[in-house]
Design an enzyme around this catalytic site. Structure first.
Site: not given
Ligand code: ADP
Length: 174
Positions: A40, A92, A130
């Site tokens: 990414k 989620r 994100s």
């Molecule tokens: P994204 O999917 O937002 O790009 P990341 O790879 O940084 O995020 O996610 C890191 C962790 O946070 C993962 O376990 C993901 O499932 C969790 N996560 C991301 N967004 C949320 C949310 N809105 N609520 C709960 N958990 C989340």
């Protein structure tokens, strides 16, 4: 008990911060681990992502949380070296489940002593990622409430130039 919460956090959202807050109430120490994903191209570099999480965690008054970054190696090795016993993940939607289920089983096979614990998203953040935040910011939409207040300006500024470019392109074409 030490828990590690890994992710790309590009940038940290209110959904991430909610998971961090809830983990910090469950575990004596939480390490938020910002991982480098070579496939990414992030909007924010590693240093900026770490800094944005540190500011958010500080503003939320969480003093058993620290932020680290990680670029090479297996997550379970990092967790073991940090004397962690738990990997925290947020869930989620059903769409998160399949991948997370596979990773959790794989990680347990690699290191049976480390458990993956899933925390359900807060309902108000279930749609939040994100990528959604970046998309809205890029299109000039309101991101207040979607990211911690302390990083709001930085995210807006990062995409302000891009809006101007997109705007200029529109003007040129018409
Ligand atoms: P994204 O999917 O937002 O790009 P990341 O790879 O940084 O995020 O996610 C890191 C962790 O946070 C993962 O376990 C993901 O499932 C969790 N996560 C991301 N967004 C949320 C949310 N809105 N609520 C709960 N958990 C989340």
């Amino acid at each position: 008990m030490i828990a590690v919460y890994p992710g790309s956090f590009d940038p940290i959202t209110s959904g991430h911060l909610d998971i961090i807050e809830r983990s910090s109430a469950l575990y004596s120490e939480v390490i938020v681990l910002v991982a480098v994903n070579p496939s990414k191209k992030p909007a924010f570099n590693l240093e900026q992502r770490v800094d944005m999480i540190e500011r958010s965690v500080h503003a939320a008054g969480l003093n058993n949380v620290r932020v680290e970054s990680f670029s090479v190696g297996l997550l379970v090795d990092y967790v073991e070296q940090s004397r962690g016993q738990v990997i925290v993940k947020g869930l989620r939607a059903v769409s998160d489940f399949e991948y997370e289920f596979q990773m959790a089983l794989l990680n347990r096979r690699l290191k049976p002593g480390i458990e993956t614990v899933f925390l359900m998203t807060a309902s108000e953040y279930s749609y939040l990622s994100s990528s959604i935040v970046k998309e809205i910011a890029r299109l000039g939409g309101q991101i207040e409430g979607l990211v911690p207040d302390t990083i709001l300006e930085q995210v807006r500024e990062r995409f302000a130039g891009l809006q101007a470019t997109a705007g200029a392109q529109l003007v040129e074409r018409s």
